[in-house]
Motif scaffolding. Structure first.
Motif, short mmCIF file in Angstrom:
data_model
loop_
_atom_site.label_atom_id
_atom_site.label_comp_id
_atom_site.label_asym_id
_atom_site.label_seq_id
_atom_site.Cartn_x
_atom_site.Cartn_y
_atom_site.Cartn_z
N ILE A 298 19.02 -5.84 -10.80
CA ILE A 298 18.19 -4.64 -10.90
C ILE A 298 16.72 -5.01 -10.66
CG2 ILE A 298 17.31 -2.87 -12.48
CD1 ILE A 298 20.08 -2.89 -13.82
N HIS A 299 16.28 -6.04 -11.35
CA HIS A 299 14.89 -6.47 -11.24
C HIS A 299 14.54 -6.88 -9.81
CE1 HIS A 299 11.13 -8.41 -12.52
NE2 HIS A 299 11.47 -9.40 -11.72
N LEU A 300 15.35 -7.73 -9.21
CA LEU A 300 15.05 -8.22 -7.87
C LEU A 300 15.18 -7.12 -6.82
CD1 LEU A 300 16.82 -11.70 -8.11
CD2 LEU A 300 14.37 -11.22 -8.23
N SER A 301 16.15 -6.22 -6.99
CA SER A 301 16.30 -5.10 -6.06
C SER A 301 15.10 -4.17 -6.16
CB SER A 301 17.59 -4.33 -6.36
OG SER A 301 18.73 -5.15 -6.19
N ALA A 302 14.61 -3.98 -7.39
CA ALA A 302 13.44 -3.14 -7.58
C ALA A 302 12.23 -3.74 -6.86
CB ALA A 302 13.15 -2.98 -9.07
N GLN A 303 12.10 -5.05 -6.91
CA GLN A 303 10.98 -5.69 -6.21
C GLN A 303 11.15 -5.59 -4.69
OE1 GLN A 303 8.68 -6.05 -8.40
NE2 GLN A 303 10.30 -5.72 -9.92
N GLN A 304 12.40 -5.57 -4.22
CA GLN A 304 12.64 -5.34 -2.79
C GLN A 304 12.17 -3.94 -2.41
OE1 GLN A 304 13.87 -7.71 -0.76
NE2 GLN A 304 13.52 -6.36 0.99
N VAL A 305 12.39 -2.98 -3.30
CA VAL A 305 11.87 -1.64 -3.08
C VAL A 305 10.35 -1.68 -3.01
CG1 VAL A 305 11.65 0.68 -4.08
CG2 VAL A 305 13.85 -0.51 -4.17
N GLY A 306 9.75 -2.53 -3.85
CA GLY A 306 8.30 -2.67 -3.81
C GLY A 306 7.78 -3.13 -2.47
N LEU A 307 8.51 -4.04 -1.84
CA LEU A 307 8.12 -4.51 -0.52
C LEU A 307 8.17 -3.35 0.50
CD1 LEU A 307 7.39 -6.77 1.45
CD2 LEU A 307 9.84 -7.29 1.63
N ALA A 308 9.23 -2.53 0.38
CA ALA A 308 9.37 -1.38 1.29
C ALA A 308 8.22 -0.37 1.07
CB ALA A 308 10.71 -0.71 1.08
N ILE A 309 7.87 -0.15 -0.21
CA ILE A 309 6.77 0.78 -0.50
C ILE A 309 5.46 0.25 0.06
CG2 ILE A 309 5.40 1.79 -2.36
CD1 ILE A 309 7.96 1.85 -4.07
N ALA A 310 5.22 -1.04 -0.16
CA ALA A 310 3.96 -1.61 0.31
C ALA A 310 3.88 -1.56 1.84
CB ALA A 310 3.86 -3.07 -0.16
N THR A 311 4.99 -1.77 2.51
CA THR A 311 5.02 -1.75 3.97
C THR A 311 4.77 -0.36 4.52
OG1 THR A 311 6.59 -3.58 3.98
CG2 THR A 311 6.40 -2.30 6.02
N SER A 312 5.24 0.67 3.79
CA SER A 312 5.13 2.04 4.28
C SER A 312 3.74 2.63 4.08
CB SER A 312 6.16 2.92 3.56
OG SER A 312 5.82 3.09 2.19
N ARG A 313 2.93 1.97 3.26
CA ARG A 313 1.60 2.53 2.96
C ARG A 313 0.60 2.14 4.04
NH1 ARG A 313 0.72 2.03 -3.62
NH2 ARG A 313 1.99 3.85 -4.15
#
Length: 313
Positions: A298-313
């Motif tokens: 859960i933790h690592l997948s959430a951080q993967q989501v963080g990478l996607a969010i940062a890339t989309s901004r």
């Protein structure tokens, strides 16, 4: 990427203790009240025992209560024989252990039921209480082993689906806003939650951009008023609350009990030390235990989501 929460051991212990505090469920079925009372008295200390006087009543109880570990049923009952009743429980509850009590030599029915996997054991009447206890103890061990294997397969499938979906959403979504509900749903499906919220953060404050997924949208409560929010933002670490006894933080108990949440896991999504979002996993019906490996996923997948969010901004 944010480091793994150093408090994982404590969080894992809280989740893993959930099922140990609960008695396994048992359903006893017999058209003779005296037999039902005897079976109830025999097993009530170690089981949550449900009683039914017919196959039809037993099916109704299962419909309301869900899966039980063990069913003990008399064979000779009016309207529906024990083997017929048990056969009706197999499709929905394949892991349940089924035991037949019989005072007759219904060999053909019993052999057919046993060969079809519908009956674990049969016991002749009048039964020896110690023998029946031994059979039930072994049946519960078998049930728990089957459930463990089933859950392992389900977790493996859910984890694969989670990673595939995260990659797909990152590659194909038209915008960040449209991807958030999809991500919330796949987290919910993967970890059996009743509600999942993925909400963006700017300057350490929640903003009104989020994706939610819930089996009942009326049960979705805003994160802005959640007791775990301040520590999640301040510490950038996983926060958990699980229904008492032993619930922490204590001041969250009244809030969660009021809105009917049994457990809440709040995960900060951090990229390069910046808090980008919060992922909220909520169990309103019954929280299931999560292993340390699942919490790390859960933790690592959430951080993967963080990478996607940062890339989309």
């Amino acid at each position: 990427m944010d480091k793994v929460n150093p408090n994982f051991d404590n969080i894992t212990r809280q989740f893993m203790s959930l099922e140990r505090s609960q008695k396994p469920k048992m359903l006893v079925v017999d058209d003779e009240p005296d037999n039902l009372d005897l079976l109830y008295r025999t097993f009530r200390r170690h089981f949550s025992v449900f009683r039914a006087e017919s196959g039809a009543q037993a099916l109704s109880i299962l419909s309301n209560e869900g899966e039980v570990a063990v069913i003990i049923s008399d064979q000779r009952m009016p309207e529906m024989k024990g083997t017929e009743f048990l056969s009706k429980t197999v499709p929905q509850f394949p892991d349940t252990m089924r035991i037949i009590l019989t005072g007759f030599t219904d060999v053909e029915d019993l052999v057919e039921a046993i060969n079809a996997g519908q009956v674990y054991r049969y016991i002749t009447k009048p039964w020896d209480p110690n023998e029946l206890k031994t059979v039930v103890e072994r049946a519960v061990q078998t049930y728990e082993l089957l459930k463990q294997r089933t859950e392992e397969l389900q977790r493996a499938h859910a984890q694969m689906a989670l990673m595939e979906t995260l990659v797909q959403v990152a590659q194909e979504s038209e915008s960040l806003e449209t991807s958030l509900p999809q991500i919330a749903q796949v987290f919910s499906d993967s970890f059996g939650t009743d509600t999942c919220i993925l909400q963006l953060v700017e300057d350490d404050h929640l903003i009104d951009v989020k994706g939610t997924y819930s089996q009942d949208e009326s049960l979705v409560n805003p994160l802005e008023s959640d007791p775990l929010l301040p520590d999640a933002i301040a510490n950038r670490q996983l926060q958990v609350w699980i229904n008492p006894p032993g619930a922490t933080p204590q001041d969250a108990t009244e809030y969660y009990q009021k809105i009917g949440i049994k457990a809440h896991l709040l995960i900060p999504i951090v990229h390069r030390s910046e808090l980008l979002a919060l992922l909220s996993l909520q169990w309103q019906q019954q929280a299931r235990k999560l292993s340390e490996d699942e919490l790390k996923l859960i933790h690592l997948s959430a951080q993967q989501v963080g990478l996607a969010i940062a890339t989309s901004r």
